[in-house]
Design an enzyme around this catalytic site. Sequence first.
Site, PDB file in Angstrom:
ATOM      1  N   GLU A 110       0.853  -1.190   0.000  1.00 25.37           N
ATOM      2  CA  GLU A 110       0.000   0.000   0.000  1.00 25.37           C
ATOM      3  C   GLU A 110       0.892   1.244   0.000  1.00 25.37           C
ATOM      4  O   GLU A 110       0.457   2.335   0.334  1.00 25.37           O
ATOM      5  CB  GLU A 110      -0.982  -0.011   1.167  1.00 25.37           C
ATOM      6  CG  GLU A 110      -0.349  -0.191   2.518  1.00 25.37           C
ATOM      7  CD  GLU A 110      -1.373  -0.397   3.629  1.00 25.37           C
ATOM      8  OE1 GLU A 110      -2.219   0.491   3.804  1.00 25.37           O
ATOM      9  OE2 GLU A 110      -1.300  -1.425   4.311  1.00 25.37           O
ATOM     10  N   CYS A 160      -3.355  -3.671   4.385  1.00 26.46           N
ATOM     11  CA  CYS A 160      -2.404  -4.633   4.960  1.00 26.46           C
ATOM     12  C   CYS A 160      -2.760  -6.079   4.632  1.00 26.46           C
ATOM     13  O   CYS A 160      -2.022  -6.996   4.974  1.00 26.46           O
ATOM     14  CB  CYS A 160      -2.323  -4.459   6.475  1.00 26.46           C
ATOM     15  SG  CYS A 160      -1.995  -2.778   6.939  1.00 26.46           S
ATOM     16  N   THR A 162       2.922   4.186  16.082  1.00 27.32           N
ATOM     17  CA  THR A 162       2.586   2.929  15.394  1.00 27.32           C
ATOM     18  C   THR A 162       3.138   2.916  13.963  1.00 27.32           C
ATOM     19  O   THR A 162       2.659   2.181  13.111  1.00 27.32           O
ATOM     20  CB  THR A 162       1.056   2.683  15.388  1.00 27.32           C
ATOM     21  OG1 THR A 162       0.405   3.710  14.617  1.00 27.32           O
ATOM     22  CG2 THR A 162       0.481   2.698  16.783  1.00 27.32           C
ATOM     23  N   SER A 198     -10.664   2.113  13.997  1.00 23.84           N
ATOM     24  CA  SER A 198      -9.941   1.056  13.283  1.00 23.84           C
ATOM     25  C   SER A 198      -9.623  -0.105  14.229  1.00 23.84           C
ATOM     26  O   SER A 198      -9.712  -1.271  13.854  1.00 23.84           O
ATOM     27  CB  SER A 198      -8.656   1.600  12.636  1.00 23.84           C
ATOM     28  OG  SER A 198      -7.699   1.960  13.610  1.00 23.84           O
ATOM     29  N   HIS A 228      -1.889  -9.891  12.388  1.00 23.65           N
ATOM     30  CA  HIS A 228      -1.380  -8.646  11.821  1.00 23.65           C
ATOM     31  C   HIS A 228      -1.168  -7.709  13.021  1.00 23.65           C
ATOM     32  O   HIS A 228      -2.074  -7.559  13.846  1.00 23.65           O
ATOM     33  CB  HIS A 228      -2.419  -8.061  10.858  1.00 23.65           C
ATOM     34  CG  HIS A 228      -2.177  -6.625  10.516  1.00 23.65           C
ATOM     35  ND1 HIS A 228      -1.016  -6.208   9.923  1.00 23.65           N
ATOM     36  CD2 HIS A 228      -2.927  -5.511  10.715  1.00 23.65           C
ATOM     37  CE1 HIS A 228      -1.062  -4.894   9.754  1.00 23.65           C
ATOM     38  NE2 HIS A 228      -2.216  -4.447  10.233  1.00 23.65           N
ATOM     39  N   LYS A 282      -5.022  -7.490  22.396  1.00 23.11           N
ATOM     40  CA  LYS A 282      -6.436  -7.189  22.681  1.00 23.11           C
ATOM     41  C   LYS A 282      -7.347  -8.161  21.939  1.00 23.11           C
ATOM     42  O   LYS A 282      -8.334  -8.643  22.489  1.00 23.11           O
ATOM     43  CB  LYS A 282      -6.791  -5.777  22.209  1.00 23.11           C
ATOM     44  CG  LYS A 282      -6.313  -4.684  23.100  1.00 23.11           C
ATOM     45  CD  LYS A 282      -6.902  -3.387  22.549  1.00 23.11           C
ATOM     46  CE  LYS A 282      -6.321  -2.191  23.234  1.00 23.11           C
ATOM     47  NZ  LYS A 282      -6.963  -0.961  22.858  1.00 23.11           N
ATOM     48  N   ASN A 312       4.954  -1.214  12.633  1.00 21.12           N
ATOM     49  CA  ASN A 312       4.036  -1.758  11.634  1.00 21.12           C
ATOM     50  C   ASN A 312       4.742  -1.948  10.298  1.00 21.12           C
ATOM     51  O   ASN A 312       5.453  -1.063   9.829  1.00 21.12           O
ATOM     52  CB  ASN A 312       2.838  -0.813  11.473  1.00 21.12           C
ATOM     53  CG  ASN A 312       1.655  -1.495  10.794  1.00 21.12           C
ATOM     54  OD1 ASN A 312       1.766  -2.606  10.303  1.00 21.12           O
ATOM     55  ND2 ASN A 312       0.520  -0.807  10.788  1.00 21.12           N
ATOM     56  N   SER A 342      -7.268  -2.605   6.391  1.00 26.14           N
ATOM     57  CA  SER A 342      -8.299  -1.582   6.585  1.00 26.14           C
ATOM     58  C   SER A 342      -9.088  -1.330   5.311  1.00 26.14           C
ATOM     59  O   SER A 342      -8.607  -1.540   4.201  1.00 26.14           O
ATOM     60  CB  SER A 342      -7.656  -0.276   7.049  1.00 26.14           C
ATOM     61  OG  SER A 342      -7.226  -0.422   8.367  1.00 26.14           O
TER      62      SER A 342
HETATM   63  N1  CAA Z   1       1.213   3.039  30.960  1.00 31.11           N
HETATM   64  C1  CAA Z   1       0.599   1.996  30.353  1.00 31.11           C
HETATM   65  N2  CAA Z   1      -0.399   2.143  29.437  1.00 31.11           N
HETATM   66  C2  CAA Z   1      -0.781   3.398  29.131  1.00 31.11           C
HETATM   67  C3  CAA Z   1      -0.188   4.535  29.737  1.00 31.11           C
HETATM   68  C4  CAA Z   1       0.854   4.321  30.692  1.00 31.11           C
HETATM   69  N3  CAA Z   1       1.480   5.338  31.285  1.00 31.11           N
HETATM   70  N4  CAA Z   1      -0.803   5.634  29.227  1.00 31.11           N
HETATM   71  C5  CAA Z   1      -1.736   5.198  28.339  1.00 31.11           C
HETATM   72  N5  CAA Z   1      -1.725   3.854  28.286  1.00 31.11           N
HETATM   73  C6  CAA Z   1      -2.546   2.973  27.437  1.00 31.11           C
HETATM   74  C7  CAA Z   1      -3.987   3.401  27.293  1.00 31.11           C
HETATM   75  O1  CAA Z   1      -4.756   2.994  28.398  1.00 31.11           O
HETATM   76  C8  CAA Z   1      -4.369   2.658  26.009  1.00 31.11           C
HETATM   77  O2  CAA Z   1      -4.575   1.303  26.292  1.00 31.11           O
HETATM   78  P1  CAA Z   1      -5.922   0.559  25.804  1.00 31.11           P
HETATM   79  O3  CAA Z   1      -5.972   0.742  24.310  1.00 31.11           O
HETATM   80  O4  CAA Z   1      -5.729  -0.845  26.210  1.00 31.11           O
HETATM   81  O5  CAA Z   1      -7.052   1.253  26.466  1.00 31.11           O
HETATM   82  C9  CAA Z   1      -3.069   2.720  25.172  1.00 31.11           C
HETATM   83  O6  CAA Z   1      -2.033   3.068  26.115  1.00 31.11           O
HETATM   84  C10 CAA Z   1      -3.074   3.749  24.060  1.00 31.11           C
HETATM   85  O7  CAA Z   1      -3.482   4.976  24.625  1.00 31.11           O
HETATM   86  P2  CAA Z   1      -4.534   5.897  23.867  1.00 31.11           P
HETATM   87  O8  CAA Z   1      -5.728   5.075  23.471  1.00 31.11           O
HETATM   88  O9  CAA Z   1      -4.766   7.117  24.641  1.00 31.11           O
HETATM   89  O10 CAA Z   1      -3.661   6.208  22.554  1.00 31.11           O
HETATM   90  P3  CAA Z   1      -3.942   7.231  21.413  1.00 31.11           P
HETATM   91  O11 CAA Z   1      -5.330   7.734  21.417  1.00 31.11           O
HETATM   92  O12 CAA Z   1      -2.874   8.252  21.457  1.00 31.11           O
HETATM   93  O13 CAA Z   1      -3.737   6.351  20.072  1.00 31.11           O
HETATM   94  C11 CAA Z   1      -3.939   4.545  18.542  1.00 31.11           C
HETATM   95  C12 CAA Z   1      -3.604   4.958  19.980  1.00 31.11           C
HETATM   96  C13 CAA Z   1      -5.429   4.780  18.277  1.00 31.11           C
HETATM   97  C14 CAA Z   1      -3.610   3.075  18.348  1.00 31.11           C
HETATM   98  C15 CAA Z   1      -3.098   5.415  17.544  1.00 31.11           C
HETATM   99  O14 CAA Z   1      -1.738   5.153  17.740  1.00 31.11           O
HETATM  100  C16 CAA Z   1      -3.422   5.174  16.081  1.00 31.11           C
HETATM  101  O15 CAA Z   1      -4.335   5.795  15.545  1.00 31.11           O
HETATM  102  N6  CAA Z   1      -2.647   4.294  15.377  1.00 31.11           N
HETATM  103  C17 CAA Z   1      -2.848   4.011  13.966  1.00 31.11           C
HETATM  104  C18 CAA Z   1      -4.082   3.178  13.679  1.00 31.11           C
HETATM  105  C19 CAA Z   1      -3.907   1.711  13.962  1.00 31.11           C
HETATM  106  O16 CAA Z   1      -2.822   1.170  14.083  1.00 31.11           O
HETATM  107  N7  CAA Z   1      -5.052   0.988  14.009  1.00 31.11           N
HETATM  108  C20 CAA Z   1      -5.032  -0.438  14.236  1.00 31.11           C
HETATM  109  C21 CAA Z   1      -6.163  -1.152  13.551  1.00 31.11           C
HETATM  110  S1  CAA Z   1      -6.148  -0.762  11.791  1.00 31.11           S
HETATM  111  C22 CAA Z   1      -5.042  -1.899  11.113  1.00 31.11           C
HETATM  112  O17 CAA Z   1      -4.698  -2.873  11.716  1.00 31.11           O
HETATM  113  C23 CAA Z   1      -4.492  -1.624   9.749  1.00 31.11           C
HETATM  114  C24 CAA Z   1      -3.161  -0.983   9.913  1.00 31.11           C
HETATM  115  O18 CAA Z   1      -2.144  -1.653   9.893  1.00 31.11           O
HETATM  116  C25 CAA Z   1      -3.128   0.460  10.110  1.00 31.11           C
END
Ligand code: CAA
Length: 384
Positions: A79, A111, A152, A201, A233, A242, A275, A308
Amino acid sequence: MKVGIDRIRFYTPRWYVDMAKLAKARHEEPGKYLIGIGQSKQAVIPNTQDAVTMAANAADQIINDNNRDQIDLVLFGTESGIDNSKSAAIYLQHLLQLRADIQSVELKQACYAMTAGIQLAKDHVLAHPASKVLVVGSDIARYGLHTAGEPTQGGGAVAMIISADPKILAIEEPSAHYTADIMDFWRPLYATEAVVDGKYSSQEYIDFFDRTLTEYQTKTKSSLADLQAVIFHLPYTKMGLKALKSVLNRTDERHANQLLREFEYSRIFSREVGNLYTGSLYLSLLSLLVNSENLKSGQKIGLFSYGSGAEGEFYVATLQTNFQTAIESGSIKKVLEDREELSISEYETMFNSQMPLTNDNFVTNDKLDSAKFYLAGQKDQQRL
Ligand code: CAA
């Protein structure tokens, strides 16, 4: 006839950034990146590498004078394509000096595309048992500096040969699929960085896993207990954890603990790279095969692929006799051991020095790159 993965290798560039240091620079708790996201290091991709050169650096490790002329199909999942028309597979075919009287095409479905390539390759070999198919997944995962997606990111390539009587894994029938038109992550034609609805996502990923696993179990009347490991993946390694945890109530406690243990082995490499998009599931596979001490031939591994947009597939593969020897663990670990850490400002400079999409004549600092295949620049709108 058994068909599956006969050889597999991986490439990622020489540079990485430390995730605890990146967290500090972004005013986040290191625990968020290290535990919450589940990443320790992130590959940084220089402008001397693109999807084609990384694929060539991975595939070159499994193509030799004994098998070069047996490859009659190249399937390139990506991609991060470098051209809207010409396929990345044609560049790869040329760089690897494969035969000219073969088929080479690029596949796209986020992916998921490398899994599509593997399944198409399997059907091709079933129809032509003497054939060997080169399947690659190669990508640069970019969300942008200071974005939620930044921890990520990552990049690299996985290459494999699919053949009859495979040395490593035989792919079993059937697969379970689920496809839906959703906007969870995409990259418009004008953008070098992905657009993502991160939380959505992650929810969709788990939903697609649930649907495809359930469909697989219904079709095959099998249960989780039949699997030694389930691998994923890994857009970030906590995502796979998770998803796995969401189905552990379908098995007993002893087996649930075994699946969790094997999952830890499968995420070691992705923790260090980030990733890989198309190649990510297969980096998990390599990580499991290289690091787990519990695997034996005949055992079954479940594989969940997610792209995705979105498309998911769950399938099962069986470990073959002597798979440990065929894996060549030392060479795979060396790719990660030979890397150099960048400071945060060096990483940001490298991130910002990608070849512009519109620049006609552009020269990269190729002297920096010791990889066998590298991008030297662009001249007359052609990549060098
Ligand atoms: N110690 C331990 N854990 C902590 C922490 C600390 N001090 N502070 C925060 N955390 C945890 C949070 O509780 C959270 O855990 P959970 O998800 O289990 O609740 C985790 O850290 C992440 O924190 P946030 O949710 O606040 O993180 P964020 O909002 O900044 O973003 C994300 C996280 C949404 C994954 C972001 O990085 C993102 O958008 N990434 C890209 C999208 C992605 O990878 N999507 C995956 C599915 S899509 C797919 O698979 C296709 C692909 O390849 C893209």
